[in-house]
Motif scaffolding. Structure first.
Motif, PDB file in Angstrom:
ATOM      1  N   MET A   1       0.851  -1.205   0.000  1.00 18.79           N
ATOM      2  CA  MET A   1       0.000   0.000   0.000  1.00 18.79           C
ATOM      3  C   MET A   1       0.879   1.245   0.000  1.00 18.79           C
ATOM      4  O   MET A   1       1.420   1.638   1.036  1.00 18.79           O
ATOM      5  CB  MET A   1      -0.884   0.018   1.262  1.00 18.79           C
ATOM      6  CG  MET A   1      -1.973  -1.012   1.253  1.00 18.79           C
ATOM      7  SD  MET A   1      -3.412  -0.418   0.322  1.00 18.79           S
ATOM      8  CE  MET A   1      -4.123   0.737   1.489  1.00 18.79           C
ATOM      9  N   SER A   2       1.034   1.873  -1.167  1.00 21.89           N
ATOM     10  CA  SER A   2       1.856   3.078  -1.227  1.00 21.89           C
ATOM     11  C   SER A   2       1.076   4.268  -0.716  1.00 21.89           C
ATOM     12  O   SER A   2      -0.075   4.465  -1.080  1.00 21.89           O
ATOM     13  CB  SER A   2       2.289   3.348  -2.665  1.00 21.89           C
ATOM     14  OG  SER A   2       3.026   2.273  -3.168  1.00 21.89           O
ATOM     15  N   PHE A   3       1.720   5.096   0.120  1.00 18.78           N
ATOM     16  CA  PHE A   3       1.114   6.344   0.555  1.00 18.78           C
ATOM     17  C   PHE A   3       1.153   7.355  -0.582  1.00 18.78           C
ATOM     18  O   PHE A   3       0.239   8.157  -0.753  1.00 18.78           O
ATOM     19  CB  PHE A   3       1.869   6.868   1.780  1.00 18.78           C
ATOM     20  CG  PHE A   3       1.259   8.086   2.416  1.00 18.78           C
ATOM     21  CD1 PHE A   3       0.056   7.997   3.103  1.00 18.78           C
ATOM     22  CD2 PHE A   3       1.888   9.324   2.324  1.00 18.78           C
ATOM     23  CE1 PHE A   3      -0.509   9.130   3.697  1.00 18.78           C
ATOM     24  CE2 PHE A   3       1.323  10.459   2.913  1.00 18.78           C
ATOM     25  CZ  PHE A   3       0.129  10.358   3.597  1.00 18.78           C
ATOM     26  N   SER A   4       2.210   7.288  -1.384  1.00 19.31           N
ATOM     27  CA  SER A   4       2.353   8.185  -2.536  1.00 19.31           C
ATOM     28  C   SER A   4       2.724   7.390  -3.773  1.00 19.31           C
ATOM     29  O   SER A   4       3.461   6.403  -3.683  1.00 19.31           O
ATOM     30  CB  SER A   4       3.445   9.219  -2.261  1.00 19.31           C
ATOM     31  OG  SER A   4       3.785   9.914  -3.445  1.00 19.31           O
ATOM     32  N   PHE A   5       2.251   7.822  -4.944  1.00 21.67           N
ATOM     33  CA  PHE A   5       2.614   7.188  -6.210  1.00 21.67           C
ATOM     34  C   PHE A   5       3.586   8.055  -7.007  1.00 21.67           C
ATOM     35  O   PHE A   5       3.694   7.951  -8.223  1.00 21.67           O
ATOM     36  CB  PHE A   5       1.355   6.862  -7.021  1.00 21.67           C
ATOM     37  CG  PHE A   5       0.639   5.651  -6.503  1.00 21.67           C
ATOM     38  CD1 PHE A   5      -0.034   5.686  -5.281  1.00 21.67           C
ATOM     39  CD2 PHE A   5       0.668   4.449  -7.202  1.00 21.67           C
ATOM     40  CE1 PHE A   5      -0.675   4.555  -4.785  1.00 21.67           C
ATOM     41  CE2 PHE A   5       0.029   3.317  -6.715  1.00 21.67           C
ATOM     42  CZ  PHE A   5      -0.642   3.370  -5.496  1.00 21.67           C
TER      43      PHE A   5
END
Lengths: 408, 408
Positions: A1-5
Motif C-alpha cells: 500500500m503506497s502512501f504516494s505514487f
C-alpha cells in the motif's frame, strides 16, 4: 500500500528526469522541475482519494510525500465552494461560484504550497531554507516550518501586508524587509543560498509547492461533481496555482476522474499596474517580459516577472483561456460588492477575479449560462487598508436612535 | 423527511415553553430560552448526521432551521482538531489537542452562532436586527446578515479589535462605537430595541446562536472517535460556546452517539482582569456578580457579567469541571509558544486556554495521561497588536549574510 505514487521529477523544457528522493532545485537547463506520478499503477487502485480525510491529504497518493509520518499539517484544504447568486446577478453571470481559500491556515491559499513543500523538505532532511515573498507565502512557510522544526529565512518587501510580518516573526523565523519588490528580495535570497548552501524555497525553485497548490484543482472537480465550471479565474502573480490547477486537470483526466470533453478555460487575472502575463498573451508569446515599475494594492500579484510564466501561458493556450487586466478601482469595487451582496470579505487578489469576470462577461467572452468559478486566494482581514471606516463614537448611555440620523 | 427535528423553545429556569415558529427573545421570567428537539423521533432515523456535508449543516436535523432554503452559509464548521505534541510536551500534557476555530468564515468561532442565528432569523422573517458585541460576533453577524438580506445595527466598544470594525462596515451594517464596555453597548442596544421594535440579537437574548455554537461539541465528539477528551478548556466571556458544548454532549448522549461513561470535564477559562465566573465557581455560587473595571487583551472574554452565567456554572458543576483565571503575561507567553512550537498563530482568548491547561496540570487537576482539548476561538491575524516586530530594512542588493549578525 503506497502512501504516494510519486515516480520522479521531470523538466518541462528539456525532459531531463531527476530522483525525487534527493534534493533538487531547478533543472540544469534553468527551468523549474515538475513532479510525475505512476498514474498507470495508481489507476489500478480501488481507492484513489481518501474520502475519510477532510483536508488536502485526501489526495496523498497524488502528492510527493512518500511517508505519512513526514506530513506537516494544520488542517489545510477542502475549502468551501460557495454559490454567489447576488453578485452573479449583478455581473450578469447566472452561475457564479467562489472557491474560498480564506478558510485555510494563515488565511491564505499559500498554506497549501507550504504544507506540501515543508512536508517534503522535512522528508528530505532539510534543516534550513530561505525564500523571498510578497508576504503571505513567507508567513505560511514560516508557520509550517515552525511545526516541522525547520529554520526559515524570509525576505519580503517593506510594502507587503504588515500582518504577514507578524505571522513570520511570531513563528520564530528570521525576517528581513527590503525597500523594493519581490524580485529584489529574490536576488538577495539567491545570493544567500549561494553563499550558505541553504535550501532555496523560492517559487518554483523547489518542485513541491506546486503540488500543494494543484489540490485546488482536484477539489474544484470533486466539489463541482457533474457540474464542472466552464471558466476558472485565477489571480496571477507567480502563477503557481494556475499551473497547478492545469496539472490537476490533466492528472484527473488520465486517471479517468475527469469525465468532461473539455477542460475549464483558465483565465489569468492581473492588475493593470502589473500585467506581464496579459501582455504576453495579447502578443501571442510563450514567455513574459519584466514589467517595470509595477504597482497594485493586490500585493500578492505584484510579480513583475514570473519564473513559471511559460507554464502559465501554456495552461491558458491549451485550455483556450485568456489573460485579462483590471484596474485598482475595479478591484476595490468588486471587493465591496462581494461583502455587501454575499457577506464575503475577500482579499484584493480575489476581488480582481470578480472584476475580470465582469469584463469578460461584458465583452461576451463568458457566454450566457456558463458556469464561472472565481478563486479567492485569501481573507480580507489580512488587508485592513482596503476598508476605510469612520464610525460615530458615542458615550455610554447616549441615544442610538437620535444619532442614527447622523450616520450614512 | 424532516430537515430539522426542532420541537419547541423552553426556559431552563421556569420550564415555560414557546413556539419556535414565532419570534421570541427572553422568557417572561427573564431567562434565556433554549431550543428543544424531538430526540425520541430522531433516534428512529437511519441517518442522524449528514456525512456528505463538510460543514456544520451536517447536523441540520439537530439545528432549528426547518427549511433548507433558509440556510445562510459561508462554509462554516468542521474545523480541524490538531494534535499539539510539542506544546503538550512543554506543558507536561502527553495528549494535547486544539480545535482550531480560526478556519472558519470571519476567522472567528462567532461565525457558527451567526450562521445558525441569521438563518433562523431569515426563516422567521426578520428584516432588521441590533446587537452589542466585543467585535468578532458583530463582524460575523454583519456578514451573514449581508448574505441573508437582513439589515443589522451593531454597537461595539472603541477598544474592540479594529479589524472587526472594518468587517462590519464593509458588509453595509450600521456601526456605532461606544467609549465603554460591551455592557454599555448592551444597554444602548436594549433602548434602541425598545424604541424601534428591532429584533434583539444580543447574546442569549435570541435562542438560536447557541445552537450554532453547540456544533463545536458535536464535532469534537465526531472527530475524537473513541478517544473523547477528558478535559475541554474554553475561553469564557458570554460563555455561549461552553453552554452549547454541554448541550451537545447531552443531546448526543440521549441519541446514543456519546458512548462514554463520563462527559469531558468542562473548564471555563477567564483572564485575571475579568473573572466573574471563576469567582462564582470558587465561591460555589450559581450566578456571577458584575466584575468592576474589567480589563484584558483577550478582548473577547472581557464580559463583566454574562446573562447565561448560571448555565455556564451548571455545565461546570455537572461535568465536574472547574473555572480558572490566567494572567496577561501567561496569555502572551502561551500565544508565542503555540506559534513557535506548533506553527499555529492563535488569538489571545485561545492562548488563555493553553495557559490554563498548564496551571491545571501543574496543580494536578489535569492528571498524567489525560486527553486535553483546548479551544482556539479565532485567528491570531485578527489581533495584530499581540506581536511586536521590528525587522531590519535593507536596500535592494544588500548582503543578507553580512546583516544576519545584526538580527537576534
Amino acid at each position: 500500500m503506497s502512501f504516494s505514487f510519486v515516480s520522479h521529477l521531470v523538466c518541462p523544457k528539456c525532459s531531463k528526469t531527476y530522483d525525487h528522493n534527493k534534493l533538487h532545485q531547478l533543472c540544469t537547463c534553468g527551468s523549474p522541475l515538475l513532479v510525475d506520478y505512476d498514474l498507470e499503477r495508481l489507476k489500478e487502485e480501488d481507492v484513489i482519494i481518501d474520502q475519510a480525510r477532510n483536508d488536502l491529504w485526501r489526495y496523498h497518493k497524488l502528492l510527493p510525500v512518500t511517508s505519512e509520518e513526514h506530513v506537516v499539517s494544520l488542517g489545510e484544504g477542502m475549502t468551501p465552494l460557495l454559490p454567489m447568486p447576488e453578485l452573479g446577478a449583478e455581473l450578469g453571470i447566472e452561475s457564479l461560484f467562489m472557491k474560498d481559500e480564506g478558510l485555510i491556515p494563515t488565511g491564505s491559499f499559500k498554506a497549501r504550497g507550504a504544507a506540501v513543500g515543508v512536508s517534503k523538505a522535512k522528508e528530505l532532511g532539510v534543516a534550513q531554507l530561505a525564500m523571498p515573498t510578497n508576504g503571505n507565502a513567507g508567513a505560511a512557510w514560516s508557520l509550517y516550518c515552525a511545526r516541522a522544526g525547520i529554520k526559515p529565512t524570509i525576505v519580503m518587501p517593506v510594502d507587503a501586508p504588515v500582518i504577514t510580518r507578524k505571522e513570520t516573526a511570531i513563528s520564530g523565523a528570521e525576517l528581513y524587509l527590503v525597500n523594493g519588490l519581490i524580485s529584489d528580495a529574490g536576488k538577495m535570497v539567491a545570493n544567500l543560498v549561494k553563499e550558505e548552501g541553504l535550501y532555496d524555497a523560492s517559487t518554483l525553485k523547489e518542485p513541491y509547492r506546486i503540488e500543494g497548490k494543484k489540490t485546488m484543482g482536484y477539489e474544484i472537480l470533486e466539489q463541482s461533481g457533474s457540474e464542472t465550471p466552464d471558466v476558472i479565474l485565477y489571480p496571477t502573480g507567480g502563477g503557481v496555482g494556475l499551473i497547478g490547477i492545469y496539472k490537476a486537470l490533466k492528472e484527473f483526466k488520465e486517471l479517468g476522474l475527469f469525465k468532461g470533453n473539455q477542460f475549464p478555460r483558465l483565465v489569468a487575472v492581473q492588475a493593470e499596474g502589473c500585467a506581464p502575463i496579459v501582455k504576453a498573451w495579447e502578443e501571442h508569446k510563450n514567455e513574459s517580459e519584466f514589467w517595470e515599475d509595477s504597482k497594485t494594492a493586490a500585493f500578492g500579484i505584484n510579480v513583475p516577472k514570473a519564473i513559471g510564466d511559460f507554464l502559465v501561458l501554456e495552461a491558458i493556450y491549451e485550455t483556450e483561456g485568456c489573460a485579462v487586466a483590471v484596474s485598482e478601482e475595479e478591484i476595490q469595487q468588486a471587493l465591496g460588492h462581494a461583502a455587501e451582496l454575499e457577506g464575503t470579505f475577500i482579499c484584493p487578489e480575489g476581488a480582481a477575479t470578480f472584476a475580470a469576470a465582469k469584463k469578460l462577461r461584458d465583452k461576451g467572452w463568458i457566454q450566457p449560462g456558463e458556469r464561472v468559478l472565481c478563486l479567492n486566494t485569501g481573507q480580507g482581514i489580512k488587508y485592513p487598508d482596503t476598508v476605510e471606516v469612520d464610525p460615530l463614537v458615542l458615550q455610554p448611555g447616549e441615544d442610538l436612535q437620535r444619532n442614527k440620523e447622523n450616520v450614512k
